[in-house]
Design a protein around this motif. Structure first.
Motif, PDB file in Angstrom:
ATOM      1  N   ILE A  81      39.054  26.294  60.056  1.00  0.00           N
ATOM      2  CA  ILE A  81      39.195  25.130  59.189  1.00  0.00           C
ATOM      3  C   ILE A  81      38.172  25.213  58.062  1.00  0.00           C
ATOM      4  CG2 ILE A  81      38.988  22.616  59.060  1.00  0.00           C
ATOM      5  CD1 ILE A  81      39.902  22.558  61.993  1.00  0.00           C
ATOM      6  N   ARG A  82      38.640  25.108  56.848  1.00  0.00           N
ATOM      7  CA  ARG A  82      37.760  25.106  55.677  1.00  0.00           C
ATOM      8  C   ARG A  82      38.066  23.835  54.882  1.00  0.00           C
ATOM      9  NH1 ARG A  82      35.493  29.905  53.717  1.00  0.00           N
ATOM     10  NH2 ARG A  82      35.708  29.021  51.657  1.00  0.00           N
ATOM     11  N   VAL A  83      37.044  23.160  54.485  1.00  0.00           N
ATOM     12  CA  VAL A  83      37.217  21.929  53.714  1.00  0.00           C
ATOM     13  C   VAL A  83      37.073  22.294  52.242  1.00  0.00           C
ATOM     14  CG1 VAL A  83      36.424  19.577  53.364  1.00  0.00           C
ATOM     15  CG2 VAL A  83      36.291  20.600  55.619  1.00  0.00           C
ATOM     16  N   THR A  84      38.199  22.500  51.591  1.00  0.00           N
ATOM     17  CA  THR A  84      38.179  22.877  50.174  1.00  0.00           C
ATOM     18  C   THR A  84      38.535  21.700  49.274  1.00  0.00           C
ATOM     19  OG1 THR A  84      40.469  23.642  50.355  1.00  0.00           O
ATOM     20  CG2 THR A  84      38.732  25.292  50.649  1.00  0.00           C
ATOM     21  N   LEU A  85      38.681  20.540  49.870  1.00  0.00           N
ATOM     22  CA  LEU A  85      39.022  19.362  49.081  1.00  0.00           C
ATOM     23  C   LEU A  85      37.949  19.080  48.028  1.00  0.00           C
ATOM     24  CD1 LEU A  85      41.055  17.036  48.785  1.00  0.00           C
ATOM     25  CD2 LEU A  85      39.658  15.747  50.378  1.00  0.00           C
ATOM     26  N   VAL A  86      36.694  19.226  48.396  1.00  0.00           N
ATOM     27  CA  VAL A  86      35.588  18.987  47.473  1.00  0.00           C
ATOM     28  C   VAL A  86      35.292  20.235  46.649  1.00  0.00           C
ATOM     29  CG1 VAL A  86      33.132  18.417  47.307  1.00  0.00           C
ATOM     30  CG2 VAL A  86      34.574  17.221  48.947  1.00  0.00           C
ATOM     31  N   THR A  87      35.174  21.378  47.319  1.00  0.00           N
ATOM     32  CA  THR A  87      34.795  22.599  46.588  1.00  0.00           C
ATOM     33  C   THR A  87      35.869  23.035  45.608  1.00  0.00           C
ATOM     34  OG1 THR A  87      35.626  24.016  48.363  1.00  0.00           O
ATOM     35  CG2 THR A  87      33.287  23.427  48.425  1.00  0.00           C
ATOM     36  N   ALA A 168      29.138  35.707  42.707  1.00  0.00           N
ATOM     37  CA  ALA A 168      28.294  34.580  42.276  1.00  0.00           C
ATOM     38  C   ALA A 168      27.209  35.030  41.297  1.00  0.00           C
ATOM     39  CB  ALA A 168      27.662  33.897  43.482  1.00  0.00           C
ATOM     40  N   PHE A 169      26.645  36.206  41.502  1.00  0.00           N
ATOM     41  CA  PHE A 169      25.534  36.637  40.660  1.00  0.00           C
ATOM     42  C   PHE A 169      25.954  37.518  39.482  1.00  0.00           C
ATOM     43  CE2 PHE A 169      23.219  35.657  44.630  1.00  0.00           C
ATOM     44  CZ  PHE A 169      22.376  34.701  44.109  1.00  0.00           C
ATOM     45  N   THR A 170      27.138  38.111  39.539  1.00  0.00           N
ATOM     46  CA  THR A 170      27.562  38.969  38.428  1.00  0.00           C
ATOM     47  C   THR A 170      28.545  38.289  37.487  1.00  0.00           C
ATOM     48  OG1 THR A 170      29.303  39.979  39.793  1.00  0.00           O
ATOM     49  CG2 THR A 170      27.165  41.103  39.719  1.00  0.00           C
ATOM     50  N   ARG A 171      29.480  37.540  38.038  1.00  0.00           N
ATOM     51  CA  ARG A 171      30.488  36.881  37.204  1.00  0.00           C
ATOM     52  C   ARG A 171      30.914  35.544  37.822  1.00  0.00           C
ATOM     53  NH1 ARG A 171      32.626  40.819  40.318  1.00  0.00           N
ATOM     54  NH2 ARG A 171      34.695  40.478  41.145  1.00  0.00           N
ATOM     55  N   PRO A 172      29.995  34.584  37.894  1.00  0.00           N
ATOM     56  CA  PRO A 172      30.308  33.308  38.565  1.00  0.00           C
ATOM     57  C   PRO A 172      31.409  32.511  37.869  1.00  0.00           C
ATOM     58  CG  PRO A 172      28.209  33.164  37.439  1.00  0.00           C
ATOM     59  CD  PRO A 172      28.640  34.594  37.359  1.00  0.00           C
ATOM     60  N   GLY A 173      31.587  32.709  36.599  1.00  0.00           N
ATOM     61  CA  GLY A 173      32.633  31.981  35.882  1.00  0.00           C
ATOM     62  C   GLY A 173      34.026  32.402  36.288  1.00  0.00           C
ATOM     63  N   GLU A 174      34.155  33.562  36.927  1.00  0.00           N
ATOM     64  CA  GLU A 174      35.460  34.067  37.354  1.00  0.00           C
ATOM     65  C   GLU A 174      35.760  33.736  38.817  1.00  0.00           C
ATOM     66  OE1 GLU A 174      35.691  38.252  36.579  1.00  0.00           O
ATOM     67  OE2 GLU A 174      34.771  38.039  34.610  1.00  0.00           O
ATOM     68  N   PHE A 175      34.876  32.995  39.470  1.00  0.00           N
ATOM     69  CA  PHE A 175      35.058  32.691  40.888  1.00  0.00           C
ATOM     70  C   PHE A 175      36.259  31.787  41.071  1.00  0.00           C
ATOM     71  CE2 PHE A 175      34.147  30.651  44.942  1.00  0.00           C
ATOM     72  CZ  PHE A 175      33.800  31.743  45.717  1.00  0.00           C
ATOM     73  N   ARG A 176      37.139  32.167  41.998  1.00  0.00           N
ATOM     74  CA  ARG A 176      38.337  31.383  42.316  1.00  0.00           C
ATOM     75  C   ARG A 176      38.301  31.013  43.794  1.00  0.00           C
ATOM     76  NH1 ARG A 176      40.527  36.301  40.848  1.00  0.00           N
ATOM     77  NH2 ARG A 176      41.483  36.303  42.895  1.00  0.00           N
ATOM     78  N   ILE A 177      39.131  30.088  44.166  1.00  0.00           N
ATOM     79  CA  ILE A 177      39.264  29.714  45.572  1.00  0.00           C
ATOM     80  C   ILE A 177      39.671  30.947  46.374  1.00  0.00           C
ATOM     81  CG2 ILE A 177      40.634  28.374  47.210  1.00  0.00           C
ATOM     82  CD1 ILE A 177      38.685  26.633  45.894  1.00  0.00           C
ATOM     83  N   ASP A 178      40.517  31.797  45.821  1.00  0.00           N
ATOM     84  CA  ASP A 178      40.964  32.999  46.514  1.00  0.00           C
ATOM     85  C   ASP A 178      39.803  33.908  46.858  1.00  0.00           C
ATOM     86  OD1 ASP A 178      43.451  31.973  46.109  1.00  0.00           O
ATOM     87  OD2 ASP A 178      43.999  33.338  44.493  1.00  0.00           O
ATOM     88  N   ASP A 179      38.744  33.926  46.023  1.00  0.00           N
ATOM     89  CA  ASP A 179      37.592  34.769  46.303  1.00  0.00           C
ATOM     90  C   ASP A 179      36.851  34.302  47.546  1.00  0.00           C
ATOM     91  OD1 ASP A 179      38.043  36.339  44.050  1.00  0.00           O
ATOM     92  OD2 ASP A 179      36.755  35.102  42.772  1.00  0.00           O
ATOM     93  N   ALA A 180      36.876  33.004  47.782  1.00  0.00           N
ATOM     94  CA  ALA A 180      36.164  32.449  48.929  1.00  0.00           C
ATOM     95  C   ALA A 180      37.023  32.477  50.188  1.00  0.00           C
ATOM     96  CB  ALA A 180      35.741  31.016  48.645  1.00  0.00           C
ATOM     97  N   SER A 181      38.324  32.525  50.016  1.00  0.00           N
ATOM     98  CA  SER A 181      39.209  32.518  51.163  1.00  0.00           C
ATOM     99  C   SER A 181      39.244  33.895  51.810  1.00  0.00           C
ATOM    100  CB  SER A 181      40.625  32.119  50.724  1.00  0.00           C
ATOM    101  OG  SER A 181      41.512  32.232  51.802  1.00  0.00           O
ATOM    102  N   PRO A 182      39.133  33.948  53.123  1.00  0.00           N
ATOM    103  CA  PRO A 182      39.153  35.228  53.804  1.00  0.00           C
ATOM    104  C   PRO A 182      40.498  35.927  53.733  1.00  0.00           C
ATOM    105  CG  PRO A 182      38.178  33.561  55.205  1.00  0.00           C
ATOM    106  CD  PRO A 182      38.764  32.860  54.018  1.00  0.00           C
ATOM    107  N   ASN A 183      41.578  35.209  53.433  1.00  0.00           N
ATOM    108  CA  ASN A 183      42.898  35.847  53.352  1.00  0.00           C
ATOM    109  C   ASN A 183      42.926  36.885  52.263  1.00  0.00           C
ATOM    110  OD1 ASN A 183      44.127  34.454  55.416  1.00  0.00           O
ATOM    111  ND2 ASN A 183      44.688  32.764  54.095  1.00  0.00           N
ATOM    112  N   GLU A 184      43.695  37.920  52.530  1.00  0.00           N
ATOM    113  CA  GLU A 184      43.832  38.965  51.521  1.00  0.00           C
ATOM    114  C   GLU A 184      45.163  38.856  50.833  1.00  0.00           C
ATOM    115  OE1 GLU A 184      42.110  43.407  51.534  1.00  0.00           O
ATOM    116  OE2 GLU A 184      43.462  42.880  53.109  1.00  0.00           O
TER     117      GLU A 184
END
Length: 184
Positions: A81-87, A168-184
């Motif tokens: 379970i991941r709470v992505t409602l806020v993030t 996060a440290f090289t290109r934080p502006g390109e971070f997407r929800i998909d990057d944080a999700s473990p699914n491939e």
């Protein structure tokens, strides 16, 4: 997110499935044994007393193995379970660091749990601790399955942390929800 050790986590998932199948087989054998005994009693034959000693205790140990060995597999496949409602509402730069913070806490807690589970297992080996049931099972056996599952989850969290930290440290502006999700 790409996990380089996905095969290892899948192996943990298969081990968890084997634990569940063994539980199912043992319970099925116990039920068939009881039904056979009832049938033999009904036809005035001698009962065979087919009983698996310590079934509930061994099933409990196997359930511990199934629960812990499946943790990394579940994490890698996005089943936790991941709470992505806020993030999900945060800007990508902030979201990257919030995800990194969450993974850091999870990694720290799993590392702590792994350390003390290892200490517990070593104590059980040192003092030759066994379970109190009908079948004295050395406690280090279920504890080792528990430790292995926690270590696999810790490794998966470390992989996710490194991947998220790179973004996060090289290109934080390109971070997407998909990057944080473990699914491939």
């Amino acid at each position: 997110m790409h996990f380089r050790l996905r095969a290892l986590y899948t192996l943990g998932g298969y081990a968890a499935a084997v634990c569940l199948c063994v539980i199912c087989a043992m319970i099925a054998l116990q039920v068939v044994g009881r039904l056979l005994d009832k049938l033999l009693t009904a036809i005035d034959a001698e009962s065979l007393n087919l009983v698996i000693p310590g079934l509930s205790e061994i099933s409990g140990f196997l359930l511990v193995g199934a629960s812990f060995l499946g943790l990394a597999y579940t994490f890698v496949h996005g089943g936790h379970i991941r709470v992505t409602l806020v993030t999900g509402q945060l800007p990508p730069k902030v979201r990257a660091f919030v995800e990194l913070w969450c993974l850091s806490i999870a990694l720290g807690l799993c590392g702590y749990l792994a350390w003390y589970t290892g200490v517990l297992m070593l104590d059980s080996i040192e003092f030759n601790e066994v379970s109190y049931g009908m079948v004295p099972v050395p406690l280090w056996i279920p504890q080792s399955a528990m430790l292995l599952g926690i270590l696999l989850l810790t490794l998966a969290l470390l992989e996710a942390w490194i991947s998220t930290a790179l973004v996060a440290f090289t290109r934080p502006g390109e971070f997407r929800i998909d990057d944080a999700s473990p699914n491939e």
